[in-house]
Scaffold this active site. Structure first.
Site, PDB file in Angstrom:
ATOM      1  CG  ASP A   1       3.466   4.988  -4.396  1.00  0.00           C
ATOM      2  OD1 ASP A   1       3.327   6.177  -4.718  1.00  0.00           O
ATOM      3  OD2 ASP A   1       4.527   4.355  -4.552  1.00  0.00           O
TER       4      ASP A   1
ATOM      5  CE1 TYR B   1      -1.599  -0.971   2.362  1.00  0.00           C
ATOM      6  CE2 TYR B   1      -0.894  -1.746   4.524  1.00  0.00           C
ATOM      7  CZ  TYR B   1      -1.145  -0.708   3.647  1.00  0.00           C
ATOM      8  OH  TYR B   1      -0.942   0.579   4.049  1.00  0.00           O
TER       9      TYR B   1
END
Length: 307
Positions: free
Chosen positions: A45, A113
């Protein structure tokens, strides 16, 4: 690898600076005006970073991976780097049976992540502001935060942790995902820099099989809110309710953690001889397959994709 601070995310958007858009225009220059289709393993994003993004590109000609990486890095802006380039791995047996090539999304079995954050009333080091998020100015109980994070491990319905995005209907797709591990690392003060207080600094690492839109940031934001004694709308007992699959995002009162703290570190791929994940004693463990960890551009030759 890229610093996502000045990008509107990975995916190409008209009149916006995106990682895919910059890469496509650079590849077009490198290959004399040819349009080079690219596909990323993760659609990060706006503001999210990546150290281990995998990009699949269909090239019009044979080229050395080392030469291609060198040439692209000479042409790309400084906030994008090609770590390495190589020909795509061989497809799995089921893909060969259907004359299908290896695919950076289909063959992906997991991602890792990390999220860097600060929780205290101390000012954040301005040199870290692009890569660490100051999520709250209240001190939180790190032991409680760790307990909350562990509630997410396993297979759950993450509907309450997924934002809706243009073109994505959560009612028409599965929102069940599996988190293999979550690790919280507390950061101590740096004795070499006494002017910066890192009390309340931490990093959360998450290994999962796939993420919904803003799922990781919502997990982090929800966990920190539940561990914050001043946030009365959410407690550790609410986590199980939110993971039931009954609730939607609007019933989760916590905000998503800011984008700048999140980084895609690794993408894992399947291998018939060495699966990145295996079962041992009933517990799912992680085995690193170093062949894939630093591959950023996987060049899929045209003759392979034409099958």
């Amino acid at each position: 690898a890229y610093d996502g601070s000045d990008f509107a995310g990975w995916q190409y958007q008209h009149k916006k600076r995106t990682v895919q858009g910059v890469l496509i225009s650079t590849m077009r220059r490198r290959f004399n005006g040819h349009h080079i289709p690219t596909l990323g393993a993760s659609r990060t994003d706006t503001g999210v970073h990546a150290r281990g993004q995998i990009v699949q590109a269909d090239l019009p000609m044979e080229v050395s991976g080392q030469e291609l990486a060198y040439q692209l890095n000479k042409m790309l802006p400084f906030d994008i780097r090609v770590i390495s380039a190589e020909k795509a791995p061989e497809p799995q047996s089921w893909q060969k049976e259907q004359s299908l090539p290896w695919h950076c999304l289909v063959n992906c079995v997991g991602k890792r992540y990390s999220y860097k954050f600060a929780t205290s009333d101390y000012p954040l080091d301005p040199l870290e502001r692009r890569y660490r998020a100051h999520v709250t100015y209240q001190s939180i109980d790190f032991d409680l935060l760790e307990q909350i994070l562990h509630r997410f491990i396993g297979e759950h319905d993450f509907r309450a942790f997924a934002n809706t995005a243009h073109g994505i209907d959560l009612d028409a797709r599965s929102t069940v995902r599996t988190i293999y591990s979550i690790h919280l690392e507390r950061e101590e003060n740096n004795p070499h820099n006494p002017y910066i207080n890192t009390q309340g600094f931490g990093t959360i690492s998450i290994v999962l099989n796939g993420a919904l839109y803003r799922m990781v940031r919502n997990i982090v934001g929800t966990s920190i809110a539940a561990a914050n004694p001043n946030f009365s709308k959410l407690t550790i007992d609410d986590i199980s309710r939110l993971l039931s699959g009954i609730e939607t995002r609007k019933y989760n009162p916590a905000k998503a953690a800011p984008a700048q703290g999140l980084c895609l570190d690794e993408v894992y791929y399947d291998s018939e001889s060495n699966l990145p994940f295996f079962l041992e004693g009933g517990n799912l463990s992680l085995v690193t397959t170093s062949r894939y960890l630093k591959v950023i551009i996987c060049t899929v030759m045209k003759q392979m994709c034409s099958k």
